[in-house]
Design a protein around this motif. Structure first.
Motif, PDB file in Angstrom:
ATOM      1  N   UNK A   2       0.830  -1.200   0.000  1.00 27.19           N
ATOM      2  CA  UNK A   2       0.000   0.000   0.000  1.00 27.19           C
ATOM      3  C   UNK A   2       0.865   1.250   0.000  1.00 27.19           C
ATOM      4  N   UNK A   3       0.424   2.208  -0.823  1.00 22.27           N
ATOM      5  CA  UNK A   3       1.037   3.536  -0.892  1.00 22.27           C
ATOM      6  C   UNK A   3       2.426   3.549  -1.530  1.00 22.27           C
ATOM      7  N   UNK A   4       2.823   2.463  -2.212  1.00 20.64           N
ATOM      8  CA  UNK A   4       4.087   2.531  -2.933  1.00 20.64           C
ATOM      9  C   UNK A   4       3.843   3.188  -4.281  1.00 20.64           C
ATOM     10  N   UNK A   5       4.880   3.316  -5.088  1.00 19.30           N
ATOM     11  CA  UNK A   5       4.738   3.955  -6.384  1.00 19.30           C
ATOM     12  C   UNK A   5       4.202   2.975  -7.401  1.00 19.30           C
ATOM     13  N   UNK A   6       3.249   3.445  -8.214  1.00 20.34           N
ATOM     14  CA  UNK A   6       2.726   2.626  -9.306  1.00 20.34           C
ATOM     15  C   UNK A   6       3.713   2.605 -10.461  1.00 20.34           C
ATOM     16  N   UNK A   7       3.650   1.529 -11.225  1.00 13.31           N
ATOM     17  CA  UNK A   7       4.360   1.494 -12.489  1.00 13.31           C
ATOM     18  C   UNK A   7       5.835   1.174 -12.365  1.00 13.31           C
ATOM     19  N   UNK A   8       6.328   0.845 -11.172  1.00 11.17           N
ATOM     20  CA  UNK A   8       7.742   0.536 -11.034  1.00 11.17           C
ATOM     21  C   UNK A   8       7.996  -0.904 -11.479  1.00 11.17           C
ATOM     22  N   UNK A   9       9.131  -1.149 -12.147  1.00 12.29           N
ATOM     23  CA  UNK A   9       9.432  -2.514 -12.574  1.00 12.29           C
ATOM     24  C   UNK A   9       9.816  -3.387 -11.386  1.00 12.29           C
ATOM     25  N   UNK A  10       9.914  -4.702 -11.620  1.00  9.45           N
ATOM     26  CA  UNK A  10      10.427  -5.593 -10.601  1.00  9.45           C
ATOM     27  C   UNK A  10       9.371  -6.400  -9.884  1.00  9.45           C
ATOM     28  N   UNK A  11       8.101  -6.305 -10.273  1.00  5.38           N
ATOM     29  CA  UNK A  11       7.109  -7.195  -9.696  1.00  5.38           C
ATOM     30  C   UNK A  11       6.374  -7.916 -10.816  1.00  5.38           C
ATOM     31  N   UNK A  12       5.498  -8.852 -10.431  1.00  4.86           N
ATOM     32  CA  UNK A  12       4.807  -9.688 -11.400  1.00  4.86           C
ATOM     33  C   UNK A  12       3.383  -9.211 -11.652  1.00  4.86           C
ATOM     34  N   UNK A  13       3.099  -7.994 -11.286  1.00  2.42           N
ATOM     35  CA  UNK A  13       1.762  -7.453 -11.479  1.00  2.42           C
ATOM     36  C   UNK A  13       1.714  -6.608 -12.741  1.00  2.42           C
ATOM     37  N   UNK A  14       0.568  -6.647 -13.372  1.00  2.00           N
ATOM     38  CA  UNK A  14       0.300  -5.770 -14.510  1.00  2.00           C
ATOM     39  C   UNK A  14      -0.803  -4.813 -14.085  1.00  2.00           C
ATOM     40  N   UNK A  15      -0.482  -3.535 -14.015  1.00  2.00           N
ATOM     41  CA  UNK A  15      -1.473  -2.523 -13.646  1.00  2.00           C
ATOM     42  C   UNK A  15      -2.210  -2.063 -14.885  1.00  2.00           C
ATOM     43  N   UNK A  16      -3.525  -2.110 -14.823  1.00  2.00           N
ATOM     44  CA  UNK A  16      -4.380  -1.689 -15.928  1.00  2.00           C
ATOM     45  C   UNK A  16      -5.096  -0.429 -15.493  1.00  2.00           C
ATOM     46  N   UNK A  17      -4.908   0.616 -16.246  1.00  2.00           N
ATOM     47  CA  UNK A  17      -5.430   1.926 -15.881  1.00  2.00           C
ATOM     48  C   UNK A  17      -6.174   2.511 -17.072  1.00  2.00           C
ATOM     49  N   UNK A  18      -7.086   3.410 -16.790  1.00  2.00           N
ATOM     50  CA  UNK A  18      -7.934   3.960 -17.827  1.00  2.00           C
ATOM     51  C   UNK A  18      -7.799   5.466 -17.962  1.00  2.00           C
ATOM     52  N   UNK A  19      -6.670   6.000 -17.529  1.00  2.00           N
ATOM     53  CA  UNK A  19      -6.375   7.413 -17.720  1.00  2.00           C
ATOM     54  C   UNK A  19      -5.317   7.546 -18.810  1.00  2.00           C
ATOM     55  N   UNK A  20      -5.673   8.013 -19.998  1.00  2.00           N
ATOM     56  CA  UNK A  20      -4.702   8.053 -21.090  1.00  2.00           C
ATOM     57  C   UNK A  20      -3.670   9.144 -20.946  1.00  2.00           C
ATOM     58  N   UNK A  21      -3.960  10.178 -20.188  1.00  2.00           N
ATOM     59  CA  UNK A  21      -3.087  11.347 -20.172  1.00  2.00           C
ATOM     60  C   UNK A  21      -2.101  11.326 -19.008  1.00  2.00           C
ATOM     61  N   UNK A  22      -2.156  10.294 -18.203  1.00  2.25           N
ATOM     62  CA  UNK A  22      -1.289  10.275 -17.029  1.00  2.25           C
ATOM     63  C   UNK A  22      -0.354   9.081 -17.076  1.00  2.25           C
ATOM     64  N   UNK A  23       0.900   9.332 -16.838  1.00  5.00           N
ATOM     65  CA  UNK A  23       1.893   8.279 -16.731  1.00  5.00           C
ATOM     66  C   UNK A  23       1.724   7.592 -15.390  1.00  5.00           C
ATOM     67  N   UNK A  24       1.627   6.261 -15.398  1.00  8.75           N
ATOM     68  CA  UNK A  24       1.476   5.532 -14.144  1.00  8.75           C
ATOM     69  C   UNK A  24       2.685   5.696 -13.237  1.00  8.75           C
ATOM     70  N   UNK A  25       3.860   5.782 -13.831  1.00 11.34           N
ATOM     71  CA  UNK A  25       5.062   5.843 -13.016  1.00 11.34           C
ATOM     72  C   UNK A  25       5.027   7.091 -12.131  1.00 11.34           C
ATOM     73  N   UNK A  26       5.183   6.870 -10.832  1.00 13.38           N
ATOM     74  CA  UNK A  26       5.199   7.988  -9.904  1.00 13.38           C
ATOM     75  C   UNK A  26       3.861   8.309  -9.284  1.00 13.38           C
TER      76      UNK A  26
END
Length: 395
Positions: free
Chosen positions: A170-194
Motif C-alpha cells: 500500500x502507498x508505494x509507487x505505481x508502475x515501477x518494474x520488478x514485480x509480477x503485477x500488470x497494472x491496468x489503468x484507464x487514464x490516457x493522459x497520465x503516466x502511471x510511473x510515480x
C-alpha cells in the motif's frame, strides 16, 4: 489508454462517488445501523438480487466465450495477464468506448461495449478472476475533476486495478518494474510511473460501486432507489465516509433534516476536513434557519478550499452576461488550468471566443469539448454546436 473517472457530487448537495480515504476510523455495525431510516423509504425500490455484491462481477455466457476465444486460445507464449489486456483494450474486437453517464456491472459494460472507470475496472476484474488471476484494486491519489448534473456537482477521482501474482505494498509507487503485477489503468493522459495509490479491499470497491449507483439514482430524483444503494454500500464497507455523505444528501432531499444533519456530522467525525460534507452541511444549516452556524462552516470551508469547483467558470459566465468577453475568457482559462479535460469549460471558452470574434479559437475549443465528452448526450450536443460553427465559417 482509456479515459477513466470516479464520481462525486458537490454544490448545494454534495455527493462523492468512487473515492476512497485511507486511515478512516473504524465504525461499529451498531453505529452504522443507527443512522439508517428504513421506515422512511420503500424497501423494494431496487430488487434484492441487484444489491448482491457478486452480481457486479458475474460473467455472462458470451463473456466466458470471449475469454476462451480471445485470451486462452491465443497464448502464443505470452502470459495470461498480457493476453487479457490485449483482448479487452488493445485489439479492436470490443471497440469499447468511455461513457460516464452510468455505472455498469461487468456484464452490462461488456454488452454495451461502454463504461466509466468503475465499470471498466469491474469488467476487467471479472475476466481476470475467471482466468484464475489474482486481482488487487487501487485508489489512485489524483486531484479530483468536476462535472455537473442539475444542482449536483460531480467530482471525479480514480480507481484502477492490478492483475497477477504479487501484491504491491500500500502507498508505494505505481508502475515501477520488478514485480509480477500488470497494472491496468484507464487514464490516457497520465503516466502511471510515480502515481501514489492505496490498495483497497474488494468490499471497499463494491461499496464505492454501490455509492456510485446511489448518487446516480439521486441525480435522477429516485430517492428510494438511492437509499437502497447507499444502505447496501454501507453494508459492504461501513468505514466508507463518502457513503455517509451520500446518505445525508438523500435524507435532505426527502426532507429528513434532523437525520441529514446527524449523518453529515457523523461523516465529519470520520473525515473532519471533507470539503464535500462541509459543502453540504452549510446550506442544510441555512435551510434549518441556523445562519450563524452555516457561516462558521462556510468560513471553515473557505480556508480548506479558497477557490471551490466552478468558481472561475461562474465568474466568467457573469463577465459574459456583462458583455466583458475578454474577462470571461481569462476566468475560464483559469478554470481550465485546474481541469484541462473538462468539456464544459471548453464549451464556455468557445462561447467567450465567439464573443471576441475569434471563430477559429471557438471551433478549436468546441472540438475539445467534444473530444473530452463523458457521455453520449454531451457528445451529441457538442457535435451539433461544432457543426454550427463550421457551417458559419463557410458562409
Amino acid at each position: 489508454m482509456w479515459p477513466g473517472r470516479m464520481e462525486r457530487a458537490l454544490a448545494m448537495l454534495v455527493l462523492v462517488l468512487a473515492a476512497g480515504c485511507a486511515g478512516t476510523p473504524v465504525v461499529t455495525a451498531d453505529a452504522a445501523a443507527a443512522l439508517l431510516r428504513d421506515d422512511r423509504f420503500r424497501t423494494d425500490a431496487v430488487p434484492s438480487a441487484e444489491l448482491q455484491p457478486q452480481r457486479i462481477f458475474d460473467l455472462t455466457p458470451a463473456m466466458r466465450a470471449y475469454a476462451e476465444q480471445h485470451v486462452m486460445a491465443s497464448s502464443q507464449g505470452r502470459d495470461v495477464q498480457q493476453r487479457l489486456l490485449e483482448a479487452l483494450y488493445t485489439r479492436s474486437d470490443l471497440q469499447l468506448r468511455y461513457d460516464a453517464e452510468h455505472t455498469r456491472t461487468a456484464a452490462q459494460a461488456f454488452e454495451a461495449r461502454a463504461g466509466n472507470c468503475m465499470s471498466l475496472v469491474v469488467m476487467t476484474a471479472a475476466f481476470a478472476k475467471h482466468l484464475g488471476l489474482n486481482v488487487r484494486f487501487q485508489n489512485v491519489r489524483v486531484n479530483p475533476t468536476f462535472g455537473r448534473n442539475g444542482d449536483l456537482t460531480f467530482a471525479y477521482g480514480h480507481v484502477n486495478l492490478s492483475i497477477g501474482r504479487h501484491v504491491p505494498a500500500s502507498s508505494q509507487l505505481l508502475g515501477q518494474p520488478g514485480n509480477h503485477w500488470l497494472t491496468i489503468d484507464f487514464l490516457p493522459r497520465q503516466d502511471l510511473r510515480g502515481q501514489r495509490f492505496d490498495v483497497i479491499e474488494e468490499s471497499t470497491l463494491v461499496s464505492m460501486f454501490m455509492n456510485n449507483m446511489a448518487a446516480e439514482a439521486l441525480a435522477r430524483g429516485q430517492l428510494d432507489a438511492a437509499y437502497a444503494w447507499a444502505r447496501a454500500a454501507l453494508q459492504q464497507d461501513r468505514n466508507l465516509g463518502i457513503a455517509y455523505n451520500t446518505l445525508g444528501v438523500i435524507y435532505q432531499r426527502r426532507g429528513l433534516l434532523d437525520d441529514a444533519e446527524q449523518v453529515m456530522r457523523f461523516a465529519l467525525g470520520l473525515e473532519p476536513d471533507n470539503v464535500a460534507v462541509l459543502g453540504n452541511l452549510a446550506p442544510l444549516l441555512v435551510q434549518r434557519g441556523r445562519v450563524d452556524e452555516a457561516q462558521a462552516v462556510q468560513r471553515r470551508l473557505a480556508r480548506l478550499q479558497p477557490d471551490p469547483p466552478f468558481a472561475f467558470l461562474m465568474r466568467g459566465q457573469q463577465a459574459m452576461r456583462e458583455g466583458n468577453y475578454r474577462a470571461a475568457r481569462d476566468w475560464i482559462e483559469r478554470e481550465l488550468e485546474r481541469d484541462p479535460d473538462n468539456p464544459e469549460f471548453h464549451y464556455w471558452l468557445a462561447l467567450a471566443h465567439i464573443g471576441l470574434g475569434s471563430h477559429d479559437a471557438a471551433r478549436r475549443e468546441m472540438a475539445l469539448a467534444f473530444d473530452h465528452s463523458r457521455t453520449s448526450d454531451d457528445q451529441n450536443r457538442y457535435a451539433a454546436k461544432l457543426r454550427q460553427l463550421k457551417a458559419a465559417a463557410v458562409q
